[in-house]
Motif scaffolding. Structure first.
Motif, PDB file in Angstrom:
ATOM      1  N   VAL A  80      15.086 -45.415 -19.441  1.00  0.00           N
ATOM      2  CA  VAL A  80      14.706 -44.021 -19.198  1.00  0.00           C
ATOM      3  C   VAL A  80      13.185 -44.025 -19.153  1.00  0.00           C
ATOM      4  O   VAL A  80      12.536 -44.361 -20.143  1.00  0.00           O
ATOM      5  CB  VAL A  80      15.221 -43.059 -20.299  1.00  0.00           C
ATOM      6  CG1 VAL A  80      14.685 -41.646 -20.077  1.00  0.00           C
ATOM      7  CG2 VAL A  80      16.741 -43.050 -20.347  1.00  0.00           C
TER       8      VAL A  80
ATOM      9  N   ARG B 176      18.364 -35.985 -20.761  1.00  0.00           N
ATOM     10  CA  ARG B 176      17.223 -36.067 -21.682  1.00  0.00           C
ATOM     11  C   ARG B 176      17.308 -34.987 -22.761  1.00  0.00           C
ATOM     12  O   ARG B 176      17.008 -35.243 -23.912  1.00  0.00           O
ATOM     13  CB  ARG B 176      15.902 -35.914 -20.924  1.00  0.00           C
ATOM     14  CG  ARG B 176      15.522 -37.114 -20.078  1.00  0.00           C
ATOM     15  CD  ARG B 176      14.153 -36.876 -19.452  1.00  0.00           C
ATOM     16  NE  ARG B 176      13.755 -37.913 -18.536  1.00  0.00           N
ATOM     17  CZ  ARG B 176      12.854 -38.856 -18.810  1.00  0.00           C
ATOM     18  NH1 ARG B 176      12.276 -38.898 -19.984  1.00  0.00           N
ATOM     19  NH2 ARG B 176      12.516 -39.739 -17.902  1.00  0.00           N
TER      20      ARG B 176
ATOM     21  N   ALA C 218      21.477 -46.285 -20.693  1.00  0.00           N
ATOM     22  CA  ALA C 218      20.832 -44.976 -20.606  1.00  0.00           C
ATOM     23  C   ALA C 218      21.846 -43.853 -20.703  1.00  0.00           C
ATOM     24  O   ALA C 218      22.929 -43.943 -20.110  1.00  0.00           O
ATOM     25  CB  ALA C 218      20.077 -44.866 -19.282  1.00  0.00           C
TER      26      ALA C 218
END
Length: 175
Positions: free
Chosen positions: A105, A138, A134
């Motif tokens: 990321v 987020r 990942a």
């Protein structure tokens, strides 16, 4: 160091992001020439580019995962996006740094708009190489759940710094 005097406890990193743990690996995060010390203040202009992160250890066959999160997104009074994932690097060999790992990321520089935000670096020992992947998002990332998903156990090191919007942005308007 007594738990109540531990800077990670005082800064509420232990509790908000991590469970209590004992540091067992050396880790240094450096922005330009400024080392991150727990609770230090860094301005957004100082953290635009990803830091150099060096990690210790002894066995080169051991790999680590480093993540950087903001538990105060979008604001400390309403952290509805807690934790926001700013960076994730896996497969970092012991005694090296993030430049030897896999950035899964990409680094997103801190740009807090409201209040003082804590930005936390957390280092985990991996069970093996290419065993951590990942996440698909987020915002609303959860360090504890991520560690459990990939059998990372408790962290081996962590640091945090504080960051807030730089003064001089906006200000008063002249009539």
């Amino acid at each position: 160091m007594a738990r109540e005097r531990d800077p990670l406890t005082v800064g509420r990193v232990i509790g908000d992001v991590l469970d209590p743990f004992t540091r067992s690996i050396a880790m240094r995060a450096i922005y330009n020439s400024r080392e991150v010390n727990n609770g230090c203040e860094l301005k957004p202009s100082q953290v635009v580019n990803q830091p150099r992160v060096d990690i210790g250890g002894e066995d080169l066959r051991t790999f680590y995962t480093l993540l950087m999160v903001d538990p105060d997104a979008p604001s400390p009074s309403d952290p509805s996006l807690r934790e926001y994932l700013h960076w994730l690097v896996t497969d970092i060999p012991a005694t090296t740094g993030t430049s030897f790992g896999q950035e899964v990321v990409c680094y997103e520089s801190p740009r807090p708009v409201v209040g003082i935000h804590r930005f936390v670096f957390v280092l985990f020992r991996q069970m093996g190489r290419q065993t951590v992947y990942a996440p698909g998002w987020r915002q609303n990332f959860n360090t504890k759940d991520f560690a459990e998903l990939y059998n990372l156990g408790l962290p081996v090191a962590a640091h945090y710094f504080n960051c807030q919007r730089e003064s001089g942005s906006g200000g008063r308007r002249r009539s």
